[in-house]
Motif scaffolding. Structure first.
Motif, mmCIF file in Angstrom:
data_model
loop_
_atom_site.group_PDB
_atom_site.id
_atom_site.type_symbol
_atom_site.label_atom_id
_atom_site.label_comp_id
_atom_site.label_asym_id
_atom_site.label_seq_id
_atom_site.Cartn_x
_atom_site.Cartn_y
_atom_site.Cartn_z
ATOM 1 N N GLY A 121 -20.415 -15.089 -1.382
ATOM 2 C CA GLY A 121 -19.128 -14.479 -1.095
ATOM 3 C C GLY A 121 -18.747 -14.645 0.360
ATOM 4 O O GLY A 121 -19.252 -15.510 1.069
ATOM 5 N N ARG A 122 -17.851 -13.765 0.831
ATOM 6 C CA ARG A 122 -17.353 -13.840 2.203
ATOM 7 C C ARG A 122 -17.652 -12.549 2.947
ATOM 8 O O ARG A 122 -17.651 -11.481 2.358
ATOM 9 C CB ARG A 122 -15.845 -14.084 2.213
ATOM 10 C CG ARG A 122 -15.438 -15.471 1.757
ATOM 11 C CD ARG A 122 -13.928 -15.632 1.838
ATOM 12 N NE ARG A 122 -13.517 -16.990 1.558
ATOM 13 C CZ ARG A 122 -13.421 -17.951 2.467
ATOM 14 N NH1 ARG A 122 -13.734 -17.667 3.720
ATOM 15 N NH2 ARG A 122 -13.035 -19.161 2.159
ATOM 16 N N ALA A 123 -17.900 -12.688 4.242
ATOM 17 C CA ALA A 123 -18.082 -11.504 5.072
ATOM 18 C C ALA A 123 -16.750 -10.761 5.170
ATOM 19 O O ALA A 123 -15.702 -11.385 5.333
ATOM 20 C CB ALA A 123 -18.594 -11.885 6.449
ATOM 21 N N GLY A 124 -16.799 -9.443 5.068
ATOM 22 C CA GLY A 124 -15.582 -8.645 5.132
ATOM 23 C C GLY A 124 -15.804 -7.396 5.957
ATOM 24 O O GLY A 124 -16.890 -6.800 5.930
ATOM 25 N N LEU A 125 -14.792 -6.987 6.704
ATOM 26 C CA LEU A 125 -14.875 -5.800 7.549
ATOM 27 C C LEU A 125 -13.510 -5.136 7.560
ATOM 28 O O LEU A 125 -12.506 -5.774 7.870
ATOM 29 C CB LEU A 125 -15.290 -6.180 8.972
ATOM 30 C CG LEU A 125 -15.504 -5.028 9.957
ATOM 31 C CD1 LEU A 125 -16.721 -4.208 9.551
ATOM 32 C CD2 LEU A 125 -15.680 -5.555 11.367
ATOM 33 N N ALA A 126 -13.472 -3.851 7.214
ATOM 34 C CA ALA A 126 -12.232 -3.071 7.257
ATOM 35 C C ALA A 126 -12.324 -2.072 8.406
ATOM 36 O O ALA A 126 -13.388 -1.492 8.648
ATOM 37 C CB ALA A 126 -11.999 -2.344 5.937
ATOM 38 N N VAL A 127 -11.210 -1.867 9.107
ATOM 39 C CA VAL A 127 -11.168 -0.965 10.262
ATOM 40 C C VAL A 127 -10.001 -0.012 10.082
ATOM 41 O O VAL A 127 -8.873 -0.451 9.814
ATOM 42 C CB VAL A 127 -11.018 -1.744 11.581
ATOM 43 C CG1 VAL A 127 -10.996 -0.776 12.761
ATOM 44 C CG2 VAL A 127 -12.132 -2.754 11.750
ATOM 45 N N ALA A 128 -10.259 1.283 10.216
ATOM 46 C CA ALA A 128 -9.213 2.298 10.100
ATOM 47 C C ALA A 128 -9.322 3.254 11.280
ATOM 48 O O ALA A 128 -10.422 3.719 11.614
ATOM 49 C CB ALA A 128 -9.335 3.063 8.782
ATOM 50 N N ALA A 129 -8.184 3.542 11.925
ATOM 51 C CA ALA A 129 -8.179 4.485 13.041
ATOM 52 C C ALA A 129 -8.565 5.870 12.559
ATOM 53 O O ALA A 129 -8.201 6.294 11.464
ATOM 54 C CB ALA A 129 -6.797 4.518 13.693
ATOM 55 N N ASP A 130 -9.322 6.582 13.384
ATOM 56 C CA ASP A 130 -9.779 7.933 13.062
ATOM 57 C C ASP A 130 -9.634 8.793 14.306
ATOM 58 O O ASP A 130 -10.593 9.042 15.033
ATOM 59 C CB ASP A 130 -11.233 7.896 12.582
ATOM 60 C CG ASP A 130 -11.745 9.270 12.166
ATOM 61 O OD1 ASP A 130 -10.903 10.143 11.910
ATOM 62 O OD2 ASP A 130 -12.972 9.470 12.103
#
Length: 333
Positions: A48-57
């Protein structure tokens, strides 16, 4: 008599050939004698593919989520500072520190040296499959020359961190995301040179025209310094010119159509001059989420004398509607 001899010799040759074939063909009983076993190390592989999600907190924090389907190592790779108009700035002396988990010493650091993009020092941290990690950023502009920051005094600069996630082998897979926060430029007032009086005053302490000096300055309300929208969030910032030390802030909200202010939340640190608004802070119109409704927002300081009076509105926001995106005042909806 000679013919039988040739026949016998022919038969003996055939039997010898068959015996050679049998002797040289491995049977099931001797197969193990011709096998060898060797243990080898197979390099780690990923699919598969590397994935990274970022959300402000919050104002200075973000939540990282590994969406790869396998374990990765993540870290801040570099950082840039942008002026409100998007111009990339080279701020020599600016320092940045990221905390892994928002606790303990900084895991990654960077220091501006006059280049628009500053590399971050520190090793990647493991982030298992489907796991999340909280990241906090502290920015200091204390060692940046005041002359460099003066054009943006009272306004917020945009701090953009480029984050990367690497597969465990460090080479086969990579994902990159950016995370934006804001830092307020709050410089001390410019002092007049020694021996000179501030403009508008004379050595006698009287205002121009011979009038008596006025009483103590009235407490000035907070003034808006900026608003930066990013999808479902908006970072608002303000300045404060009041004479009293601020112990904390109240973020207030009311419908633009009229109504009393309500406290949305409190900020316990009086030195903070910014707050994060989300889509949940701007209610939809009563006739459904597809219609927009205007809301006013303000901040009220808390000093040793108690909370200040009701302040004027600083920002007017419209409910996101079907777009689910916040627009700052003046931005296209």
């Amino acid at each position: 008599m000679t013919q039988p001899r040739h026949t016998v010799l022919y038969l003996l040759g055939v039997l010898a050939l068959l015996a050679g074939v049998v002797l040289t063909t491995p049977g099931t009983a001797t197969g193990a004698a011709w096998r060898t076993a060797e243990q080898v190390t197979v390099p780690a592989s990923t699919t598969g593919r590397a994935g990274l999600a970022v959300a402000a907190d919050g104002d200075r924090a973000a939540v990282l989520t590994n969406t790869s389907g396998f374990g990765v190592r993540a870290r801040p790779a570099d950082v840039s500072v942008l002026a409100p108009d998007g111009t990339v700035l080279a701020l020599a002396g600016a320092s940045f520190a990221w905390q892994d988990g928002c606790a303990g010493p900084a895991a990654w650091t960077a220091r501006g040296a006059g280049a628009p993009v500053t590399a971050v020092a520190g090793e990647p941290a493991p982030l298992p499959r489907d796991a999340t990690a909280r990241l906090c950023l502290e920015v200091s502009l204390a060692e940046v020359p005041a002359e460099t920051l003066r054009p943006w005094d009272g306004r917020s600069l945009r701090v953009v961190t480029r984050l990367e996630a690497l597969s465990l082998d460090g080479v086969s897979q990579r994902a990159e995301r950016t995370w934006e926060t804001a830092v307020l430029v709050d410089l001390p007032a410019v002092e007049p040179p020694a021996g000179e009086e501030p403009p508008g005053e004379d050595p006698g302490g009287q205002e121009p025209g011979g009038q008596e000096p006025a009483g103590p300055p009235a407490e000035e309300p907070a003034a808006p310094a900026g608003c930066t929208a990013a999808g479902k969030d908006a970072l608002v910032a303000w300045t404060w010119q009041g004479p009293d030390e601020v112990l904390g802030w109240e973020l207030l909200r009311r419908p633009q159509a009229g109504g009393a202010w309500e406290t949305l939340r409190t900020l316990g640190d009086g030195s903070v001059r910014q707050a994060l608004l989300t889509v949940d802070d701007i209610p939809a119109a009563e006739r459904g989420p597809g219609r927009q409704s205007a809301w006013e927002f303000a901040v009220r300081p808390r000093t040793a004398a108690g909370p200040a009076a009701d302040p004027p509105a600083l920002w007017t926001m419209h409910s996101p509607g079907n777009s689910h995106r916040i627009a700052c005042p003046g931005d296209p909806a």
